[in-house]
Write an enzyme that holds these catalytic residues in place. Structure first.
Site, PDB file in Angstrom:
ATOM      1  CG  ASP A   1       6.560 115.508  12.489  1.00  0.00           C
ATOM      2  OD1 ASP A   1       6.233 114.335  12.736  1.00  0.00           O
ATOM      3  OD2 ASP A   1       5.739 116.425  12.379  1.00  0.00           O
TER       4      ASP A   1
ATOM      5  CG  HIS B   1       2.832 113.139   9.749  1.00  0.00           C
ATOM      6  ND1 HIS B   1       2.738 113.920   8.628  1.00  0.00           N
ATOM      7  CD2 HIS B   1       1.659 112.494   9.873  1.00  0.00           C
ATOM      8  CE1 HIS B   1       1.537 113.765   8.099  1.00  0.00           C
ATOM      9  NE2 HIS B   1       0.861 112.912   8.841  1.00  0.00           N
TER      10      HIS B   1
ATOM     11  CB  SER C   1       6.142 119.962  12.263  1.00  0.00           C
ATOM     12  OG  SER C   1       6.466 118.703  12.766  1.00  0.00           O
TER      13      SER C   1
END
Length: 172
Positions: free
Chosen positions: A25, A27, A78
């Site tokens: 991920d 993010h 995730s």
């Protein structure tokens, strides 16, 4: 950061929080905000960045003797990685509180999929504004026991409600 460091000098450090966006991920926005908010409130923050494998998270946490580990993620895979990290923390003997946050995370997922995999505190943090309160409760000798007990009781109710709702559904 220079302003934060200048203000921090001479103040008591409230603890160290390791933050990482789990493997797979990228993010980073919410986690970065959490880091700034924690730093503004006297916590030292180690931000490992994005796409961090569980081994690196746990090695760094041990080496730096952090007080809290925070995992972040935006995409659905995730969630699986967060479960994996919790299992690895349990398997390798950690007792560090684990914070779960990010867009795809929820209290239900934390209660149903993560919390039962790790015998030490696991807390879903809804947004950056709540991170300081959660970290303060988990690092306080006075507040920790009750906070953890209340959170666990809440997660039991969430799991029971979830199990009950699955039994009532009749699919055609």
């Amino acid at each position: 950061t220079p302003f934060l460091e200048a203000e921090k000098s001479g103040t008591t450090d409230k603890g160290t929080v390791l933050l990482a966006t789990v493997k797979g991920d990228v993010h980073d926005i919410g986690k970065s905000i959490v880091g700034v908010v924690l730093q503004c409130n006297g916590y030292s923050v180690i931000d490992l960045g994005v796409m961090v494998p569980s081994e690196r998270i746990l090695e760094t946490a041990r080496a730096q003797q952090v007080d809290v580990i925070g995992l972040s993620g935006l995409i659905t895979p995730s969630l699986v990685q967060m479960v994996h990290v919790a299992k690895e923390m349990e398997r390798t003997g950690f007792d560090t509180p684990l914070l779960i946050g990010g867009a795809t995370t929820s209290k239900v997922h934390t209660a149903v999929k993560i919390e039962e995999k790790y015998t030490h505190p696991v807390v879903h943090v809804l947004d950056a504004s709540r991170a300081v309160g959660v970290a303060a409760a988990l690092t306080s000798e006075d507040l920790r026991e009750r906070f953890v007990s209340d959170t666990r009781a809440e997660y039991v109710k969430v799991r029971e409600a979830r199990a009950g709702s699955k039994q009532r559904k009749s699919l055609v």
